[in-house]
Design an enzyme around this catalytic site. Structure first.
Site, PDB file in Angstrom:
ATOM      1  N   GLY A 127       0.829  -1.219   0.000  1.00 18.19           N
ATOM      2  CA  GLY A 127       0.000   0.000   0.000  1.00 18.19           C
ATOM      3  C   GLY A 127       0.846   1.244   0.000  1.00 18.19           C
ATOM      4  O   GLY A 127       1.986   1.236   0.480  1.00 18.19           O
ATOM      5  N   GLY A 128       0.266   2.297  -0.583  1.00 12.15           N
ATOM      6  CA  GLY A 128       0.976   3.547  -0.806  1.00 12.15           C
ATOM      7  C   GLY A 128       1.549   4.181   0.442  1.00 12.15           C
ATOM      8  O   GLY A 128       2.739   4.511   0.495  1.00 12.15           O
ATOM      9  N   LYS A 168     -10.418   0.983 -10.298  1.00 14.17           N
ATOM     10  CA  LYS A 168      -9.185   0.898 -11.089  1.00 14.17           C
ATOM     11  C   LYS A 168      -9.440   0.724 -12.593  1.00 14.17           C
ATOM     12  O   LYS A 168      -8.507   0.736 -13.394  1.00 14.17           O
ATOM     13  CB  LYS A 168      -8.286  -0.231 -10.583  1.00 14.17           C
ATOM     14  CG  LYS A 168      -7.850  -0.065  -9.111  1.00 14.17           C
ATOM     15  CD  LYS A 168      -6.842   1.061  -8.914  1.00 14.17           C
ATOM     16  CE  LYS A 168      -6.407   1.184  -7.450  1.00 14.17           C
ATOM     17  NZ  LYS A 168      -5.532   2.327  -7.172  1.00 14.17           N
ATOM     18  N   VAL A 188       1.437   3.679  -8.705  1.00 11.65           N
ATOM     19  CA  VAL A 188       1.985   2.764  -9.715  1.00 11.65           C
ATOM     20  C   VAL A 188       2.515   3.576 -10.904  1.00 11.65           C
ATOM     21  O   VAL A 188       3.606   3.316 -11.412  1.00 11.65           O
ATOM     22  CB  VAL A 188       0.912   1.735 -10.145  1.00 11.65           C
ATOM     23  CG1 VAL A 188       1.342   0.989 -11.390  1.00 11.65           C
ATOM     24  CG2 VAL A 188       0.642   0.756  -9.009  1.00 11.65           C
ATOM     25  N   ALA A 189       1.757   4.598 -11.306  1.00  8.26           N
ATOM     26  CA  ALA A 189       2.176   5.404 -12.461  1.00  8.26           C
ATOM     27  C   ALA A 189       3.544   6.033 -12.210  1.00  8.26           C
ATOM     28  O   ALA A 189       4.417   6.046 -13.082  1.00  8.26           O
ATOM     29  CB  ALA A 189       1.141   6.489 -12.734  1.00  8.26           C
ATOM     30  N   GLU A 197       5.843   5.050  -9.950  1.00  8.91           N
ATOM     31  CA  GLU A 197       6.879   4.013  -9.814  1.00  8.91           C
ATOM     32  C   GLU A 197       7.293   3.502 -11.192  1.00  8.91           C
ATOM     33  O   GLU A 197       8.467   3.237 -11.448  1.00  8.91           O
ATOM     34  CB  GLU A 197       6.343   2.843  -8.976  1.00  8.91           C
ATOM     35  CG  GLU A 197       6.055   3.234  -7.527  1.00  8.91           C
ATOM     36  CD  GLU A 197       5.236   2.202  -6.784  1.00  8.91           C
ATOM     37  OE1 GLU A 197       4.937   2.436  -5.597  1.00  8.91           O
ATOM     38  OE2 GLU A 197       4.869   1.158  -7.381  1.00  8.91           O
ATOM     39  N   ASP A 256     -20.748  47.701  18.036  1.00  8.19           N
ATOM     40  CA  ASP A 256     -21.465  47.419  16.782  1.00  8.19           C
ATOM     41  C   ASP A 256     -22.597  46.431  17.108  1.00  8.19           C
ATOM     42  O   ASP A 256     -22.564  45.762  18.153  1.00  8.19           O
ATOM     43  CB  ASP A 256     -20.463  46.837  15.772  1.00  8.19           C
ATOM     44  CG  ASP A 256     -21.138  46.170  14.595  1.00  8.19           C
ATOM     45  OD1 ASP A 256     -21.984  46.831  13.971  1.00  8.19           O
ATOM     46  OD2 ASP A 256     -20.839  44.991  14.314  1.00  8.19           O
ATOM     47  N   TYR A 257     -23.565  46.301  16.230  1.00 11.33           N
ATOM     48  CA  TYR A 257     -24.720  45.434  16.539  1.00 11.33           C
ATOM     49  C   TYR A 257     -24.570  44.035  15.929  1.00 11.33           C
ATOM     50  O   TYR A 257     -24.187  43.095  16.619  1.00 11.33           O
ATOM     51  CB  TYR A 257     -26.021  46.124  16.063  1.00 11.33           C
ATOM     52  CG  TYR A 257     -27.256  45.338  16.426  1.00 11.33           C
ATOM     53  CD1 TYR A 257     -27.773  45.390  17.722  1.00 11.33           C
ATOM     54  CD2 TYR A 257     -27.897  44.533  15.490  1.00 11.33           C
ATOM     55  CE1 TYR A 257     -28.886  44.643  18.069  1.00 11.33           C
ATOM     56  CE2 TYR A 257     -29.009  43.791  15.828  1.00 11.33           C
ATOM     57  CZ  TYR A 257     -29.504  43.852  17.126  1.00 11.33           C
ATOM     58  OH  TYR A 257     -30.598  43.105  17.464  1.00 11.33           O
ATOM     59  N   ASP A 262     -17.249  43.727  14.074  1.00 17.21           N
ATOM     60  CA  ASP A 262     -16.916  42.425  13.487  1.00 17.21           C
ATOM     61  C   ASP A 262     -16.627  42.472  11.998  1.00 17.21           C
ATOM     62  O   ASP A 262     -16.247  41.475  11.423  1.00 17.21           O
ATOM     63  CB  ASP A 262     -18.067  41.451  13.709  1.00 17.21           C
ATOM     64  CG  ASP A 262     -19.192  41.738  12.744  1.00 17.21           C
ATOM     65  OD1 ASP A 262     -19.711  42.873  12.779  1.00 17.21           O
ATOM     66  OD2 ASP A 262     -19.507  40.855  11.932  1.00 17.21           O
TER      67      ASP A 262
END
Ligand code: GDG
Length: 737
Positions: free
Chosen positions: A35-36, A289, A388-389, A391, A509-510, A691
């Protein structure tokens, strides 16, 4: 790559441990999992050991599911300290087999029709993530970098964050993050929980820019949080999402091609091939795949190019995976019968077009096949990256090949010298096979070398280090913001100044400051508790309380009624002192409204969910209820349209606030209104809280000794930030204690 600030230790958390442990007489024997991720981290661990200037001073800790393993610390391993998490088999079926692999895996790979939604799946998923959390927090130390991996653990970052607020947490998704249209197929509470869970991390990594953008869109749609470029402003911290295309250990594959054992393998293959050309592919058994359509593509190639028959062999290796699951079993059968059918159709006594193998290859066999083949045929229907690509490209030494790669693989974004194809189109696959087989050696060489240069430079180490560095950067950005965050020490200083002062003025501020935003402005009414706080502040004879807002005068009057406060409406257009009538010193006529109103109306029609608010001196176009991305697009167009009128009429200006664009008669703002009030009396304590962008005028008008506070995480002229309205109200209450 330079590592700026090393972490003390790397902690990997993934569903799988890097090894399968088999009980033996001597204890537990470790067999490496394929696995990767495992390949990547193993390569990293090797490099940590070799390098003197390591970023990680201690052995990597790896936590993953290991139901029957002995206690942590009792498993000997040269690369990792292993922390197994015990997930009971029944729970694992629902969590891993169910939620992860029956729902998230197909859905995130755009196979929505394969995804199964069952209520108990999510409960199990949550429970399993909790088990991970409970186990791992026992082992976390200050200075650890916690790196959580993949779709089985989407809730874990936030769970750990709750337990260890200061932890440094990275999250990496190895599969695609789908477009919002797909993501939203999940039940609402589940998708909210997933986004919240992931946002517990400091840095969230994806393989490609597209997946990152899909994620950011889903964040915007589910939380409404502001996102600027790749930074998400959550309610209590900034989080970064970015693309980190996973790399491989380039040198390992590149060198291996000339290893004695690999050379021997290649000789063997060469002998059995004779003059025939070899097309090669290797993948785990999975519907993503594109195995079937690949076979059909090869069949079309043979059909259309009889001249190539008996001159080419396609070796398709499928690595056993999840084959106890019904879908996978069915798919395996279908692949095998298709292979049989194609071989039956084209074979001769001396030639078989397809060699299908259902097995795992040794590393040497794999590299030998990568190099000796003439065409790499990698055609997933969807793939997060596809190692795979990469590698395959790295292993090209003796016999330079052509690579055919699906546009649906994340790797296609980096390997654009490959022959990029649509994996669902048999004809395109067939044509690409022909092009690849007929490609000149010079063209193959040019293409392969370019790709090799790229993947040699952004390899697995660069990938990991890039991720660590970006984590450091976002951490320091968080720290910079935290310096501005009001903490108990700063609150104490402000409270002391407040207590000592003889005459004070507080500008509040509101919307978004005293009261949280609502779906429509008229729904954001003040609640009893907040009103009580304002009343209490106003009842102190030393206080002058000013409610300063962009709202219209009627609305403010309705909210504050007889409370003895000064009201400033429409950004300073109107002012009303306690017990007095409204006044306005602004002599702007609003002639411009006639020209602007039709334009705003047009934008209400063109952008669903937006609406206009009309005030005496202004017109506001609100887009808080619209699709944010679409509204941004319309907003840009609206700015252009208005700029066009401004060229001819100069008596109005554009003001942008929180999800609102306001057009108002020029020459007044909250800052000017505040300055007038401050100038009228002597104050030895000034505080201003707001805000949004329109409050920045206010902050700039406050003398240096004053305290300015911006609600929310945005960068500001204000001296301090508080995360939300509740924190501001708490601060105001503390002042009065
Ligand atoms: C997930 C995502 C993403 C395969 N067969 C053999 C073998 N392998 C090794 C390969 C490669 C790895 O397994 C497969 O990696 P992929 O990337 O191609 O695919 P997934 O397993 O689906 O991985 C994927 C990846 O995570 C990393 O993020 O790229 O998109 O789905 O390293 O070499 N190794 C040996 N024999 C085999 O027969 N020795």
């Amino acid at each position: 790559m330079i590592i700026k600030e090393p972490f003390d230790r790397l902690v990997i958390i993934a569903y799988r441990l890097p090894f399968k442990f088999v009980k033996s007489k001597e204890g537990f024997k470790a067999i490496q999992n394929a696995g990767g991720l495992v390949s990547a981290i193993l390569a990293l661990s090797e490099s940590f050991k070799k390098s003197k200037n390591t970023l990680v001073n201690n052995k990597i800790l790896w936590s993953g599911v290991g139901d029957h393993l002995p206690e942590p610390g009792k498993i000997e391993n040269e690369h990792f300290d292993i922390v197994p998490v015990r997930i009971p088999a029944r729970l694992n079926d629902q969590f891993y087999g169910g939620f992860s692999n029956d729902l998230i895996w197909p859905l995130f790979h755009y196979f929505s029709s394969y995804s199964v939604i069952k209520n108990n799946y999510f409960e199990a998923y949550k429970e399993a993530n909790i088990l991970f959390c409970q186990e791992i927090i026992k082992h976390i130390k200050p200075g650890d970098f916690i790196w959580i991996h993949d779709y089985q653990l989407l809730l874990l970052p936030e769970m750990i964050r709750q337990k260890i607020p200061d932890a440094t947490i990275g999250f990496f998704l190895h599969i695609p993050f789908p477009s919002y249209e797909i993501f939203r197929q999940l039940p609402r509470p589940w998708r909210d929980a997933i986004i919240q869970g992931m946002l517990g991390a400091d840095l969230i990594g994806f393989h490609t820019h597209d997946y990152t953008q899909h994620f950011i869109k889903s964040v915007k749609r589910t939380t409404g949080f502001e996102c600027r470029q790749n930074v998400i402003f959550t309610s209590n911290k900034v989080v970064k999402a970015d693309a980190f295309p996973i790399g491989i250990d380039f040198e390992k594959f590149h060198q291996a091609s000339y290893d004695k054992a690999v050379l021997k393998e290649k000789d063997k293959i060469r002998k059995s091939l004779g003059e025939q050309k070899l097309v090669f592919s290797v993948d785990r058994l999975d519907y993503t795949k594109g195995l079937l359509s690949r076979l059909l593509g090869f069949e079309t190639f043979l059909e259309k190019n009889p001249g190539w028959r008996s001159k080419v062999v396609f070796n398709m290796v499928v690595v056993p995976s999840r084959d106890s699951i019904e879908k996978y079993k069915e798919m395996k059968k279908e692949i095998e019968s298709t292979v049989g059918r194609i071989n039956g159709r084209f074979s001769t006594l001396s030639w078989r077009p397809l060699v299908y193998q259902y097995k795992t290859l040794s590393f040497n066999e794999l590299v030998a096949l990568y190099d000796i083949s003439d065409v790499g045929l990698i055609t997933p229907l969807r793939d997060g990256m596809n190692l795979v690509a990469k590698e395959f490209v790295a292993s090209q030494r003796e016999n330079l090949d052509a690579l055919i790669l699906s546009e649906m693989a994340g790797a296609a974004a980096e390997l654009n010298e490959a022959l990029i194809i649509n994996p669902a189109d048999n004809n395109e696959i067939a044509e690409a096979i022909l092009t690849a087989l007929e490609m000149s050696p010079l063209e193959k060489k040019t293409r392969i070398e370019r790709m090799q240069n790229r993947i040699a430079s952004y390899n697995v180490f660069t990938w990991a280090h890039d991720f660590f560095n970006q984590t450091n950067e976002i951490k320091s950005q968080q720290n910079m913001m935290r310096v501005k965050y009001i903490n108990p020490g700063i609150t104490g200083t402000i409270a002391m100044a407040y207590q000592k002062a003889g005459r004070r003025i507080l500008f509040l501020d509101y919307d978004g400051t005293l009261v949280a935003f609502a779906k429509y402005p008229e729904l954001a009414v003040i609640d009893k508790t907040t009103l009580k706080i304002v009343k209490k502040l106003a009842s102190d004879p030393r206080n002058h309380i000013v409610i300063i807002s962009g709202r219209g005068k009627e609305f403010l009057e309705k909210q504050f009624g007889t409370v003895p406060v000064t009201l400033v409406a429409e950004h300073g257009y109107f002012i009303k002192k306690a017990g007095e009538a409204w006044e306005s010193t602004i002599s702007a006529d609003a002639q411009w409204k006639e020209a602007v109103m039709p334009i705003l109306k047009e934008y209400v029609d063109r952008c669903n969910g937006t609406f206009i608010e009309e005030k005496t001196g202004s017109l506001a176009w609100h887009y808080r209820n619209a699709d944010m991305d679409f509204a941004q697009l319309r907003l840009n167009e609206l700015r252009d349209d208005l700029a066009e009128i401004i060229r001819h009429k100069t008596d109005f200006e554009i003001l942008e606030g929180h999800k609102v664009l306001e057009v108002k008669s020029g020459k007044y703002d909250k800052g000017q209104a505040a300055a007038v009030l401050i100038a009228k009396e002597y104050y030895d304590f000034i505080l201003a809280a707001g805000d949004d962008k329109t409050d920045e005028f206010l902050f700039q008008a406050i003398p240096d000794f004053g305290y300015t506070i911006r609600v929310g995480l945005s960068p500001s002229f204000a001296r301090y930030n508080v995360p939300d309205t509740d924190s501001l109200l708490t601060l105001l209450q503390t002042l009065m204690r």
